[in-house]
Motif scaffolding. Structure first.
Motif, PDB file in Angstrom:
ATOM      1  N   PHE A  74       0.571  -1.171  -0.075  1.00 48.52           N
ATOM      2  CA  PHE A  74      -0.047   0.562  -0.326  1.00 48.52           C
ATOM      3  C   PHE A  74       0.874   1.338  -0.118  1.00 48.52           C
ATOM      4  O   PHE A  74       1.821   1.014   0.171  1.00 48.52           O
ATOM      5  N   SER A  75       1.018   2.035  -0.187  1.00 49.57           N
ATOM      6  CA  SER A  75       1.300   3.070  -0.317  1.00 49.57           C
ATOM      7  C   SER A  75       0.361   4.647   0.159  1.00 49.57           C
ATOM      8  O   SER A  75      -1.063   4.089  -0.114  1.00 49.57           O
ATOM      9  N   LEU A  76       0.828   5.968   0.396  1.00 50.44           N
ATOM     10  CA  LEU A  76       0.658   6.883   1.430  1.00 50.44           C
ATOM     11  C   LEU A  76       1.488   8.199   0.606  1.00 50.44           C
ATOM     12  O   LEU A  76       2.692   8.512   0.477  1.00 50.44           O
ATOM     13  N   GLN A  77       0.045   8.495  -0.607  1.00 47.11           N
ATOM     14  CA  GLN A  77       1.366  10.235  -0.557  1.00 47.11           C
ATOM     15  C   GLN A  77       0.319  11.313  -0.558  1.00 47.11           C
ATOM     16  O   GLN A  77      -1.268  11.740  -0.437  1.00 47.11           O
ATOM     17  N   LEU A  78       1.238  12.669   0.343  1.00 50.64           N
ATOM     18  CA  LEU A  78       0.822  13.967  -0.179  1.00 50.64           C
ATOM     19  C   LEU A  78       0.912  14.495  -1.252  1.00 50.64           C
ATOM     20  O   LEU A  78       2.878  14.770  -1.502  1.00 50.64           O
ATOM     21  N   SER A  79       0.402  15.834  -1.870  1.00 49.19           N
ATOM     22  CA  SER A  79       0.674  16.137  -3.188  1.00 49.19           C
ATOM     23  C   SER A  79       0.374  17.005  -3.596  1.00 49.19           C
ATOM     24  O   SER A  79      -1.376  17.984  -2.788  1.00 49.19           O
ATOM     25  N   GLN A  80       0.935  18.656  -3.629  1.00 45.40           N
ATOM     26  CA  GLN A  80       0.198  19.593  -4.626  1.00 45.40           C
ATOM     27  C   GLN A  80       0.472  20.119  -5.470  1.00 45.40           C
ATOM     28  O   GLN A  80       1.674  19.938  -5.969  1.00 45.40           O
ATOM     29  N   SER A  81      -0.311  20.232  -6.147  1.00 48.97           N
ATOM     30  CA  SER A  81      -0.914  20.586  -8.108  1.00 48.97           C
ATOM     31  C   SER A  81      -1.262  22.207  -8.098  1.00 48.97           C
ATOM     32  O   SER A  81      -2.278  22.530  -7.424  1.00 48.97           O
ATOM     33  N   ILE A  82       0.238  23.156  -8.792  1.00 52.81           N
ATOM     34  CA  ILE A  82       0.198  24.163  -9.379  1.00 52.81           C
ATOM     35  C   ILE A  82      -0.476  24.983 -10.354  1.00 52.81           C
ATOM     36  O   ILE A  82       0.025  23.908 -11.130  1.00 52.81           O
ATOM     37  N   TYR A  83      -1.571  25.452 -11.151  1.00 54.65           N
ATOM     38  CA  TYR A  83      -2.407  26.479 -12.294  1.00 54.65           C
ATOM     39  C   TYR A  83      -2.537  27.349 -12.550  1.00 54.65           C
ATOM     40  O   TYR A  83      -2.827  28.564 -11.671  1.00 54.65           O
ATOM     41  N   GLY A 102      -5.206  25.371  -7.425  1.00 55.20           N
ATOM     42  CA  GLY A 102      -4.462  25.044  -6.004  1.00 55.20           C
ATOM     43  C   GLY A 102      -4.741  23.828  -5.667  1.00 55.20           C
ATOM     44  O   GLY A 102      -6.220  23.826  -5.387  1.00 55.20           O
ATOM     45  N   PHE A 103      -4.018  22.939  -5.601  1.00 59.44           N
ATOM     46  CA  PHE A 103      -4.645  21.159  -5.453  1.00 59.44           C
ATOM     47  C   PHE A 103      -4.172  20.913  -4.548  1.00 59.44           C
ATOM     48  O   PHE A 103      -3.123  21.295  -4.046  1.00 59.44           O
ATOM     49  N   LEU A 104      -3.994  20.374  -2.914  1.00 60.28           N
ATOM     50  CA  LEU A 104      -3.996  19.152  -2.404  1.00 60.28           C
ATOM     51  C   LEU A 104      -4.597  18.278  -1.544  1.00 60.28           C
ATOM     52  O   LEU A 104      -5.272  18.417  -1.722  1.00 60.28           O
ATOM     53  N   SER A 105      -3.587  17.186  -1.665  1.00 63.24           N
ATOM     54  CA  SER A 105      -4.460  15.810  -2.087  1.00 63.24           C
ATOM     55  C   SER A 105      -3.871  14.980  -0.749  1.00 63.24           C
ATOM     56  O   SER A 105      -1.978  14.799  -1.227  1.00 63.24           O
ATOM     57  N   LEU A 121      -4.718   0.832  -6.808  1.00 65.66           N
ATOM     58  CA  LEU A 121      -6.204   1.652  -6.972  1.00 65.66           C
ATOM     59  C   LEU A 121      -6.197   2.172  -5.375  1.00 65.66           C
ATOM     60  O   LEU A 121      -5.174   2.061  -4.885  1.00 65.66           O
ATOM     61  N   GLY A 122      -6.748   3.509  -6.147  1.00 60.48           N
ATOM     62  CA  GLY A 122      -6.708   4.498  -5.585  1.00 60.48           C
ATOM     63  C   GLY A 122      -7.594   6.096  -5.067  1.00 60.48           C
ATOM     64  O   GLY A 122      -8.691   5.742  -6.368  1.00 60.48           O
ATOM     65  N   ILE A 123      -7.650   6.389  -4.135  1.00 61.86           N
ATOM     66  CA  ILE A 123      -8.784   6.975  -3.551  1.00 61.86           C
ATOM     67  C   ILE A 123      -7.719   8.619  -3.378  1.00 61.86           C
ATOM     68  O   ILE A 123      -6.990   8.517  -2.098  1.00 61.86           O
ATOM     69  N   ARG A 124      -8.258   9.523  -4.121  1.00 61.76           N
ATOM     70  CA  ARG A 124      -7.386  10.557  -3.449  1.00 61.76           C
ATOM     71  C   ARG A 124      -8.187  12.110  -3.427  1.00 61.76           C
ATOM     72  O   ARG A 124      -9.381  12.001  -3.172  1.00 61.76           O
ATOM     73  N   ILE A 125      -8.142  12.361  -1.421  1.00 60.23           N
ATOM     74  CA  ILE A 125      -9.150  13.358  -0.814  1.00 60.23           C
ATOM     75  C   ILE A 125      -8.592  14.179  -1.201  1.00 60.23           C
ATOM     76  O   ILE A 125      -6.350  14.243  -0.381  1.00 60.23           O
ATOM     77  N   GLY A 126      -9.268  15.772  -1.030  1.00 52.11           N
ATOM     78  CA  GLY A 126      -7.884  16.507  -0.424  1.00 52.11           C
ATOM     79  C   GLY A 126      -8.452  18.412  -0.730  1.00 52.11           C
ATOM     80  O   GLY A 126     -10.324  17.566  -0.956  1.00 52.11           O
ATOM     81  N   ILE A 127      -8.547  19.031  -1.507  1.00 49.87           N
ATOM     82  CA  ILE A 127      -9.185  20.615  -1.196  1.00 49.87           C
ATOM     83  C   ILE A 127      -8.536  21.579  -2.392  1.00 49.87           C
ATOM     84  O   ILE A 127      -7.227  21.433  -2.871  1.00 49.87           O
TER      85      ILE A 127
END
Length: 322
Positions: A74-83, A102-105, A121-127
């Motif tokens: 299993f994996s855990l990821q924290l990410s931010q992306s900017i447009y 901006g996305f923080l996930s 397989l994954g689920i992404r939860i963020g703002i």
């Protein structure tokens, strides 16, 4: 259709059982259009992620998810992306330009691996929106580099919780294999469904190098997929290779371009999404059972009708297995 039959269909009848790799994995990825051209700074302009993946083993109920049987992790990821828009110094950029976003996930992923096949397989939860702190992150980097600050962040998309589901599948087929040099072709499927993005993507990669059997491929674009194809190493020993991929996707929704789905946005977004998008990927990797390093460039055709030309992003990936 049970997991064995589904795996048989996808692998064309060739399943190679893997041995569990009992090392944990930690990676950091930084992506920026400046890694390709320092003068771009638009559309998907920057992203960063930190990923942890567990060693492979028996994880009880996690083993039951997915369509293939294999070694589970299993994996855990924290990410931010900017447009950002093309008109990056306009206080109010045109509404048919790419919006600021901006996305923080946080992403939780489950992985099943055969020696020649990888499923995620994954689920992404963020703002999305101001709470994702895209403006603050970009301003901090631009200030440190003494680069002009973008002016129109007040028009960014509104705060909205995001929930996305992802599925990824890769298959490795060796065209040539020897002691010191391998050639491999690898089709990859990605599916996404949620309010952040909805798409189906097919990419075929060609890899050439040494000791390809210990790895699959580096991660794709942060914020565009689930980050499940994280490039981790599944065996000891040094390997190095170059890779090239061509593919296309059908995009039904993309919040970064079309704006909010559930939150009220005072700025009507007039960018018209291109549903069919092509992409070209190339890069080089050095991997080992300890430290690994990759550089990748992703070039994408126009994602919305008013976009003036294709866009490229560069990715630098540093990983540690322990």
């Amino acid at each position: 259709m049970n997991k064995r039959l589904f795996g048989f269909f996808f692998s064309l009848g060739i399943l190679l059982q893997a041995q569990p790799y009992e090392k944990h994995f930690l990676s950091f990825i930084t992506q920026n259009d400046a890694y390709v051209d320092s003068m771009i700074d638009r559309y998907y302009t920057a992203g960063h992620s930190l990923t942890y993946a567990s060693k492979e083993g028996d994880y009880g109920w996690l083993n039951t998810f997915g369509f293939i049987s294999g070694e589970t992790s299993f994996s855990l990821q924290l990410s931010q992306s900017i447009y950002a828009p093309k008109n990056k110094f306009d206080l109010y950029p045109p509404l048919d330009d790419h919006p600021y976003a901006g996305f923080l996930s946080f992403i939780f992923g489950i992985h099943h691996r055969q020696e020649n096949m990888l499923e995620g397989l994954g689920i992404r939860i963020g703002i999305a929106g101001k709470m994702a702190m895209g403006k603050q992150a970009q301003d901090a980097i631009h200030t440190a580099l003494d680069v002009g600050l973008l002016s129109g962040w007040m028009t960014q998309i509104q705060n909205e919780w995001i929930v996305n589901l992802y599925y990824e599948w890769s298959y490795k087929h060796f065209l040539y294999q020897s002691t010191y040099f391998d050639i491999e072709v690898s089709p990859t499927i990605e599916l996404a469904f949620g309010n952040a993005n909805i798409y189906g993507k097919l990419t075929t990669f060609l890899r050439l190098g040494y000791n390809l059997k210990t790895t699959f491929l580096p991660q794709g674009v942060i914020g565009e997929n689930g980050g499940l194809q994280n490039g981790r190493v599944y065996g000891d020993g040094i390997g190095f290779f170059g890779f090239f991929g061509l593919g296309g996707s059908y995009v039904a929704r993309k919040m970064a371009i079309e704006g909010n789905l559930f939150s009220h946005d005072p700025y009507p977004r007039n960018a018209i999404l291109n549903h069919w998008v092509g992409h070209m990927i190339g890069g080089i990797s050095f991997v080992s059972g300890n430290l690994s390093l990759s550089y990748m460039a992703v070039c994408t055709t126009r994602e919305f009708r008013q976009q003036e030309n294709l866009h490229a992003i560069g990715s630098i990936w540093l990983a540690y297995s322990f």
